[in-house]
Design a protein around this motif. Structure first.
Motif, PDB file in Angstrom:
ATOM      1  N   ARG A 417       0.851  -1.198   0.000  1.00 28.17           N
ATOM      2  CA  ARG A 417       0.000   0.000   0.000  1.00 28.17           C
ATOM      3  C   ARG A 417       0.884   1.243   0.000  1.00 28.17           C
ATOM      4  O   ARG A 417       1.869   1.323   0.734  1.00 28.17           O
ATOM      5  N   LEU A 418       0.506   2.232  -0.835  1.00 26.89           N
ATOM      6  CA  LEU A 418       1.241   3.497  -0.878  1.00 26.89           C
ATOM      7  C   LEU A 418       0.770   4.382   0.266  1.00 26.89           C
ATOM      8  O   LEU A 418      -0.395   4.772   0.322  1.00 26.89           O
ATOM      9  N   VAL A 419       1.669   4.716   1.171  1.00 22.21           N
ATOM     10  CA  VAL A 419       1.338   5.541   2.332  1.00 22.21           C
ATOM     11  C   VAL A 419       1.512   7.021   2.003  1.00 22.21           C
ATOM     12  O   VAL A 419       0.676   7.856   2.361  1.00 22.21           O
ATOM     13  N   ALA A 420       2.582   7.353   1.310  1.00 20.24           N
ATOM     14  CA  ALA A 420       2.858   8.753   0.977  1.00 20.24           C
ATOM     15  C   ALA A 420       3.777   8.800  -0.230  1.00 20.24           C
ATOM     16  O   ALA A 420       4.508   7.843  -0.508  1.00 20.24           O
ATOM     17  N   ALA A 421       3.715   9.916  -0.956  1.00 18.42           N
ATOM     18  CA  ALA A 421       4.555  10.077  -2.144  1.00 18.42           C
ATOM     19  C   ALA A 421       4.894  11.546  -2.328  1.00 18.42           C
ATOM     20  O   ALA A 421       4.073  12.426  -2.052  1.00 18.42           O
ATOM     21  N   ARG A 422       6.113  11.774  -2.777  1.00 16.46           N
ATOM     22  CA  ARG A 422       6.545  13.137  -3.096  1.00 16.46           C
ATOM     23  C   ARG A 422       7.427  13.107  -4.341  1.00 16.46           C
ATOM     24  O   ARG A 422       8.220  12.198  -4.507  1.00 16.46           O
TER      25      ARG A 422
END
Length: 495
Positions: A417-422
């Motif tokens: 699961r993708l929790v955060a992205a920048r």
């Protein structure tokens, strides 16, 4: 997967300066906009789409005025699905000799000869030995070849009637088990007949096997061989529209088989346009990696109304796109040099009828493009705009293959699961939660040559995007990817 929520402020801060976050009522696929717009499916990973039409993309968030995004359903193939230079794609034309028709054989041979395409005739019965004079003449005039099912008596008779015949590729058709040990006993180290994404048509269920040509594990032939060697080369039954075959669930409609297209309801003229676009897409995909495209038309069906015209359009576009035209035997030889390598194949959302509601998209009939990726450890499918795959097959768990049982996808509860992205200047930072250690990959929908994501195993998906594989450990972790082309927090969307 497609429920709406607006991007958290944390991620909006990394987007371009624009109006407050807007989002559609539900996650949907869009293919045009009244203004240049930044859209995202995964919060924090934004793509800039142009004003006008573009390759359909799945979006949950948008940074443009209300009602800017829309759906036309008639967008032309994107530029990345049209070849613009030399391609490494091979083209193999085959004919399964099951239904008797000499006139169908002659019609296929005329069309193939017109475009300098050697046919591979696939025999499954001693009866066809009576036509050896035809095969000998076709071999001498156009370089045609023959292959056979794995029966000793058939092989013996073929050698006697056609001295040039060399058993190379076993014909393993639908509705029966593939016996690779038996084929190997005849010296055949390749087999034809994988029906990609199938789930029961003609008694065959090959869903989960890699698309196209791959090095198969002799112990479990629907998965790639886990070693660097290539003990068995697997060939597909016939090339398919990878996007529509997956999203519609009707892989028996959207292929390079003329009868499939007419069964789907396409007119002959529509089918001709469609197969040309399919071949263009594979030629474009082959500009960054070697591929083999196999097409199959039974000679007994070549006399069906409209089939000859569709085959002519198909073969003609293969010649026009300058695909390397080969027999199965030649393709098996060449494929051993590349079929064990990781492969990412982008396929567009082509205009086609009928508009089939997709069970994957919650009933939507406007499809985003797809990227199909596989290596020796896993196979995945990505939808346009998505960073994470919509499905995944972990090959280590697939220790047995059966012709009538698809491979099991990774359960939703085990998917990372993708929790955060920048997206920062020079970097993409992903925080990922993995329920268990697993091979994995992410996709970015920008031309790899423009994005310049560094990574030992980063694989270009033609000019549509790039896939980056890695191994996740169990738990939450941060993946940092160097991205020389990331000069802005919004990536340019490949159109």
């Amino acid at each position: 997967m497609r429920s709406p929520r607006c991007a958290p402020r944390l991620f909006v801060a990394f987007a371009v300066a624009c109006l407050a976050c807007e989002h559609p009522a539900i996650a949907r696929t869009y293919d045009e906009s009244s203004t240049s717009c930044a859209v995202a499916y995964d919060a924090g990973l934004w793509y800039r789409v142009p004003a006008g039409s573009f390759s359909p993309i799945d979006a949950r968030y948008a940074q443009c005025g209300s009602f800017a995004l829309s759906r036309s359903y008639v967008v032309a193939p994107p530029s990345w699905a049209v070849p613009n230079g030399p391609t490494q794609t091979r083209f193999v034309a085959t004919s399964l000799q099951q239904r008797f028709s000499v006139s169908g054989m002659l019609a296929l041979e005329r069309t193939a000869s017109r475009y300098s395409i050697p046919m591979t005739w696939m025999l499954g019965d001693l009866w066809w030995i009576g036509l050896a004079d035809y095969y000998n003449r076709f071999h001498a005039a156009n370089g045609d070849d023959v292959e056979a099912e794995y029966f000793a008596s058939l092989h013996d008779r073929m050698r006697a009637a056609m001295p040039w015949y060399v058993p190379t590729v076993s014909v393993a058709g639908a509705g029966e088990e593939r016996d690779l040990s038996r084929a190997s006993a005849f010296g055949e180290r390749a087999f034809w007949g994988i029906a990609w994404n199938s789930h029961g048509v003609d008694g065959t269920a090959d869903r989960g096997a890699p698309w196209g040509t791959y090095c198969a594990d002799p112990q479990s032939y629907k998965r790639p061989d886990p070693h660097a060697s290539c003990p068995e080369v697997a060939f597909e039954w016939t090339a398919r529209d990878l996007t529509r075959s997956y999203l519609s669930g009707r892989e028996d409609w959207f292929s390079t088989d003329p009868d499939d297209l007419q069964r789907a309801g396409m007119s002959v003229d529509a089918a001709k346009r469609y197969v040309r676009q399919v071949i263009d897409a594979y030629a474009a995909a082959g500009q960054t990696q070697p591929l083999v495209v196999v097409t199959q038309q039974e000679s007994g069906e070549e006399t069906n109304p409209g089939d000859d015209a569709i085959v002519d359009a198909l073969f003609g576009r293969a010649a026009a796109d300058n695909l390397r035209r080969q027999t199965l035997r030649d393709a098996a030889r060449d494929a051993r040099a590349f079929a064990s390598s990781p492969r990412a194949v982008a396929f567009p959302s082509l205009p086609a009828t009928p508009a089939v509601p997709s069970p994957v998209l919650g009933g939507d009939s406007l499809y985003p493009a797809t990227i199909d990726y596989h290596d020796r450890t896993a196979g995945m499918t990505f939808l346009a705009g998505h960073t994470f795959p919509s499905r995944m097959f972990r090959y280590a768990a697939q220790t047995q293959s059966r012709f009538d049982r698809p491979l099991a996808p990774v359960p939703a509860a085990e998917m990372p699961r993708l929790v955060a992205a920048r997206v920062l200047a020079g970097r993409i930072v992903l925080t990922i939660a993995a329920p268990k250690a697993t091979p994995f990959a992410v996709a970015f929908w920008t031309d790899a040559a423009r994005l310049r994501v560094s990574g030992r195993l980063a694989i270009a998906a033609g000019r549509a995007g790039v896939v980056v594989p890695f191994v996740l450990r169990s738990g939450v972790q941060t993946i940092v990817l160097r991205c020389a082309g990331c000069s802005s927090s919004v990536l340019p969307y490949a159109t």
